[in-house]
Design a protein around this motif. Structure first.
Motif, PDB file in Angstrom:
ATOM      1  N   ARG A  63      -8.020  -5.993  11.897  1.00 51.16           N
ATOM      2  CA  ARG A  63      -8.235  -7.257  12.605  1.00 51.16           C
ATOM      3  C   ARG A  63      -7.660  -7.120  14.001  1.00 51.16           C
ATOM      4  NH1 ARG A  63      -4.964 -11.500  14.035  1.00 51.16           N
ATOM      5  NH2 ARG A  63      -5.821 -13.592  14.014  1.00 51.16           N
ATOM      6  N   TRP A  64      -8.465  -7.409  15.026  1.00 50.56           N
ATOM      7  CA  TRP A  64      -7.984  -7.309  16.404  1.00 50.56           C
ATOM      8  C   TRP A  64      -7.090  -8.509  16.708  1.00 50.56           C
ATOM      9  CZ3 TRP A  64     -11.342  -7.482  21.482  1.00 50.56           C
ATOM     10  CH2 TRP A  64     -10.514  -7.137  22.569  1.00 50.56           C
ATOM     11  N   GLY A  65      -5.804  -8.245  16.777  1.00 51.62           N
ATOM     12  CA  GLY A  65      -4.777  -9.257  16.965  1.00 51.62           C
ATOM     13  C   GLY A  65      -3.612  -8.897  16.073  1.00 51.62           C
ATOM     14  N   LEU A  66      -2.679  -8.131  16.616  1.00 52.68           N
ATOM     15  CA  LEU A  66      -1.586  -7.589  15.800  1.00 52.68           C
ATOM     16  C   LEU A  66      -0.655  -8.689  15.309  1.00 52.68           C
ATOM     17  CD1 LEU A  66       0.270  -4.299  16.347  1.00 52.68           C
ATOM     18  CD2 LEU A  66       1.624  -6.361  16.028  1.00 52.68           C
ATOM     19  N   ILE A  67      -0.312  -8.611  14.031  1.00 50.24           N
ATOM     20  CA  ILE A  67       0.658  -9.522  13.430  1.00 50.24           C
ATOM     21  C   ILE A  67       1.878  -8.702  13.027  1.00 50.24           C
ATOM     22  CG2 ILE A  67       1.135 -11.213  11.633  1.00 50.24           C
ATOM     23  CD1 ILE A  67      -1.862 -11.653  11.364  1.00 50.24           C
ATOM     24  N   PRO A  68       3.025  -8.874  13.672  1.00 52.70           N
ATOM     25  CA  PRO A  68       4.219  -8.118  13.291  1.00 52.70           C
ATOM     26  C   PRO A  68       4.577  -8.361  11.826  1.00 52.70           C
ATOM     27  CG  PRO A  68       4.540  -9.208  15.404  1.00 52.70           C
ATOM     28  CD  PRO A  68       3.266  -9.747  14.828  1.00 52.70           C
ATOM     29  N   SER A  69       5.102  -7.337  11.183  1.00 55.63           N
ATOM     30  CA  SER A  69       5.400  -7.437   9.750  1.00 55.63           C
ATOM     31  C   SER A  69       6.425  -8.516   9.435  1.00 55.63           C
ATOM     32  CB  SER A  69       5.904  -6.087   9.234  1.00 55.63           C
ATOM     33  OG  SER A  69       7.078  -5.684   9.930  1.00 55.63           O
ATOM     34  N   TRP A  70       7.292  -8.848  10.411  1.00 56.35           N
ATOM     35  CA  TRP A  70       8.347  -9.819  10.165  1.00 56.35           C
ATOM     36  C   TRP A  70       7.914 -11.265  10.415  1.00 56.35           C
ATOM     37  CZ3 TRP A  70       8.441 -11.962  14.878  1.00 56.35           C
ATOM     38  CH2 TRP A  70       8.222 -11.143  15.998  1.00 56.35           C
ATOM     39  N   THR A  71       6.646 -11.484  10.782  1.00 59.43           N
ATOM     40  CA  THR A  71       6.161 -12.830  11.101  1.00 59.43           C
ATOM     41  C   THR A  71       6.249 -13.744   9.881  1.00 59.43           C
ATOM     42  OG1 THR A  71       4.646 -11.940  12.760  1.00 59.43           O
ATOM     43  CG2 THR A  71       4.186 -14.156  11.930  1.00 59.43           C
ATOM     44  N   ARG A  72       6.788 -14.929  10.072  1.00 61.81           N
ATOM     45  CA  ARG A  72       6.899 -15.904   8.992  1.00 61.81           C
ATOM     46  C   ARG A  72       5.738 -16.894   8.981  1.00 61.81           C
ATOM     47  NH1 ARG A  72      11.862 -16.094   6.465  1.00 61.81           N
ATOM     48  NH2 ARG A  72      13.530 -14.855   7.399  1.00 61.81           N
ATOM     49  N   MET A 142      -1.226  -0.201  15.240  1.00 63.05           N
ATOM     50  CA  MET A 142      -1.617  -0.822  13.980  1.00 63.05           C
ATOM     51  C   MET A 142      -0.391  -1.306  13.219  1.00 63.05           C
ATOM     52  SD  MET A 142      -2.212  -0.831  10.483  1.00 63.05           S
ATOM     53  CE  MET A 142      -2.140   0.778   9.703  1.00 63.05           C
ATOM     54  N   GLU A 143      -0.533  -2.468  12.607  1.00 64.86           N
ATOM     55  CA  GLU A 143       0.533  -3.028  11.777  1.00 64.86           C
ATOM     56  C   GLU A 143      -0.103  -3.688  10.565  1.00 64.86           C
ATOM     57  OE1 GLU A 143       3.788  -2.931  10.683  1.00 64.86           O
ATOM     58  OE2 GLU A 143       4.371  -3.328  12.771  1.00 64.86           O
ATOM     59  N   THR A 144       0.452  -3.438   9.394  1.00 65.57           N
ATOM     60  CA  THR A 144      -0.017  -4.093   8.176  1.00 65.57           C
ATOM     61  C   THR A 144       0.865  -5.296   7.894  1.00 65.57           C
ATOM     62  OG1 THR A 144      -0.847  -2.016   7.252  1.00 65.57           O
ATOM     63  CG2 THR A 144      -0.475  -3.818   5.710  1.00 65.57           C
ATOM     64  N   TYR A 145       0.230  -6.456   7.797  1.00 65.40           N
ATOM     65  CA  TYR A 145       0.960  -7.701   7.559  1.00 65.40           C
ATOM     66  C   TYR A 145       0.764  -8.154   6.113  1.00 65.40           C
ATOM     67  CZ  TYR A 145       2.175 -12.664   7.770  1.00 65.40           C
ATOM     68  OH  TYR A 145       2.719 -13.898   7.519  1.00 65.40           O
ATOM     69  N   SER A 146       1.854  -8.456   5.445  1.00 65.09           N
ATOM     70  CA  SER A 146       1.810  -8.954   4.069  1.00 65.09           C
ATOM     71  C   SER A 146       1.846 -10.476   4.093  1.00 65.09           C
ATOM     72  CB  SER A 146       3.003  -8.412   3.263  1.00 65.09           C
ATOM     73  OG  SER A 146       2.950  -7.007   3.161  1.00 65.09           O
ATOM     74  N   SER A 151      -1.371 -10.737  -0.441  1.00 68.51           N
ATOM     75  CA  SER A 151      -2.417  -9.862   0.090  1.00 68.51           C
ATOM     76  C   SER A 151      -1.956  -9.236   1.408  1.00 68.51           C
ATOM     77  CB  SER A 151      -3.714 -10.645   0.310  1.00 68.51           C
ATOM     78  OG  SER A 151      -3.515 -11.692   1.243  1.00 68.51           O
ATOM     79  N   GLU A 152      -2.571  -8.133   1.778  1.00 71.31           N
ATOM     80  CA  GLU A 152      -2.217  -7.429   3.003  1.00 71.31           C
ATOM     81  C   GLU A 152      -3.408  -7.392   3.945  1.00 71.31           C
ATOM     82  OE1 GLU A 152      -0.813  -3.570   1.880  1.00 71.31           O
ATOM     83  OE2 GLU A 152       1.243  -4.286   1.530  1.00 71.31           O
ATOM     84  N   ILE A 153      -3.120  -7.396   5.248  1.00 68.46           N
ATOM     85  CA  ILE A 153      -4.164  -7.315   6.256  1.00 68.46           C
ATOM     86  C   ILE A 153      -3.727  -6.325   7.328  1.00 68.46           C
ATOM     87  CG2 ILE A 153      -3.211  -9.371   7.405  1.00 68.46           C
ATOM     88  CD1 ILE A 153      -6.002  -9.918   8.506  1.00 68.46           C
ATOM     89  N   ASP A 154      -4.607  -5.378   7.642  1.00 70.96           N
ATOM     90  CA  ASP A 154      -4.333  -4.412   8.704  1.00 70.96           C
ATOM     91  C   ASP A 154      -4.735  -5.035  10.034  1.00 70.96           C
ATOM     92  OD1 ASP A 154      -3.480  -2.426   6.920  1.00 70.96           O
ATOM     93  OD2 ASP A 154      -5.543  -1.771   6.560  1.00 70.96           O
ATOM     94  N   THR A 155      -3.831  -5.011  10.995  1.00 71.59           N
ATOM     95  CA  THR A 155      -4.067  -5.639  12.288  1.00 71.59           C
ATOM     96  C   THR A 155      -3.793  -4.641  13.406  1.00 71.59           C
ATOM     97  OG1 THR A 155      -1.800  -6.475  12.576  1.00 71.59           O
ATOM     98  CG2 THR A 155      -3.334  -7.854  11.314  1.00 71.59           C
ATOM     99  N   GLY A 156      -4.312  -4.919  14.584  1.00 75.44           N
ATOM    100  CA  GLY A 156      -4.119  -3.972  15.671  1.00 75.44           C
ATOM    101  C   GLY A 156      -4.147  -4.615  17.041  1.00 75.44           C
ATOM    102  N   ALA A 157      -3.668  -3.868  18.021  1.00 72.56           N
ATOM    103  CA  ALA A 157      -3.649  -4.301  19.414  1.00 72.56           C
ATOM    104  C   ALA A 157      -4.044  -3.130  20.299  1.00 72.56           C
ATOM    105  CB  ALA A 157      -2.264  -4.816  19.808  1.00 72.56           C
ATOM    106  N   ILE A 158      -4.517  -3.446  21.505  1.00 72.89           N
ATOM    107  CA  ILE A 158      -4.883  -2.436  22.499  1.00 72.89           C
ATOM    108  C   ILE A 158      -3.799  -2.391  23.564  1.00 72.89           C
ATOM    109  CG2 ILE A 158      -6.533  -1.847  24.325  1.00 72.89           C
ATOM    110  CD1 ILE A 158      -8.699  -3.171  22.603  1.00 72.89           C
ATOM    111  N   LEU A 159      -3.331  -1.203  23.875  1.00 71.70           N
ATOM    112  CA  LEU A 159      -2.328  -1.029  24.919  1.00 71.70           C
ATOM    113  C   LEU A 159      -2.980  -1.135  26.291  1.00 71.70           C
ATOM    114  CD1 LEU A 159      -0.282   1.927  23.410  1.00 71.70           C
ATOM    115  CD2 LEU A 159       0.671  -0.288  24.029  1.00 71.70           C
TER     116      LEU A 159
END
Length: 249
Positions: A63-72, A142-146, A151-159
């Motif tokens: 998913r284009w839009g990175l979600i840090p793993s620690w996001t609440r 890339m970051e995987t957000y739980s 469920s888990e979702i793979d997310t990403g951002a462009i530098l």
């Protein structure tokens, strides 16, 4: 920044350019890719055993839009579809991905908007592509957000990085482009720390891209055909307003 891009090559062309990438399957041409949509990313594969024929890279949709793993609470998360390369290794949102999950995002080019002098609410859209054609590779994270439900979702951002002098006439930022000869080093997160690949996050050389003025059709995500890349000399509706990226989420 990079808020829209396109990927119009066939899966076989992508595989040929990103040597060793796992088979991507059906992936139709996409002319107006926007944040929150799935994008293709190449990552380093698992370590190979001696003599193994397994690919050393793997492809996945994120998913284009990175979600840090620690996001609440993702509802209050600002849009993280871009990451500043100058600070990504230190920022809490991107630090872990910059060290452990660097990726490559294949693209045919991207779109950018130039603000009109005297009227900041108006802008001209441009389709920016390599002068010599072919695929380019954005530097990605890339970051995987739980999710709370498990469920888990793979997310990403462009530098992104500071624009080169040529592109700065349109926008002060541009995506980081990784050259094919540096793919392996960029993806190698086992032996290459962020400081070891810092030399790769540079603006593209002047003359690498060409910027083609296009109409305001590109502003609407629903417009997803090749006509949005057609060159215009004057948009009959006047200079288009830049899309509000916050409304894409």
């Amino acid at each position: 920044m990079c808020g829209r891009f396109a990927l119009t090559m066939t899966p076989s062309e992508i595989v040929a350019t990103f040597l060793g990438i796992a088979e991507t399957g059906a992936f139709p041409p996409r002319y107006n890719i926007a944040p929150t949509q799935p994008v293709l990313m190449a990552l380093a594969g698992p370590p190979r055993a001696p003599g193994s024929n397994l690919p050393d890279r793997q492809g996945l949709l994120v998913r284009w839009g990175l979600i840090p793993s620690w996001t609440r609470d993702v509802r209050v998360l600002p849009p993280l579809f871009n990451a500043r390369s100058e600070t990504a290794a230190e920022k809490a949102s991107f630090r872990a991905a910059m060290r452990h999950r660097r990726g490559l995002i294949p693209a045919s080019g991207f779109y950018e908007w130039k603000r009109q002098a005297g009227d900041p609410k108006k802008s001209q859209a441009y389709w920016v592509r390599p002068k010599n054609g072919g695929l380019i590779a954005f530097a990605g994270l890339m970051e995987t957000y739980s999710e709370p439900g498990g469920s888990e979702i793979d997310t990403g951002a462009i530098l992104t990085t500071a624009a080169n002098p040529e592109f700065a006439a349109i926008h002060h930022r541009m995506p980081v482009i990784i050259a094919p000869e540096h793919f392996s080093r960029w993806l190698d997160c086992r032996t290459q720390e962020p400081r070891d690949v810092a030399d790769l996050v540079q603006p593209a050389e002047s003359g690498f891209f060409e910027a083609i003025p296009v109409s305001s059709l590109v502003n609407k995500v629903a417009n997803a055909g090749p006509e949005i890349q057609e060159k215009v000399t004057h948009d009959k509706d006047g200079p288009p307003a830049a899309p509000d990226q916050l409304q894409l989420f």
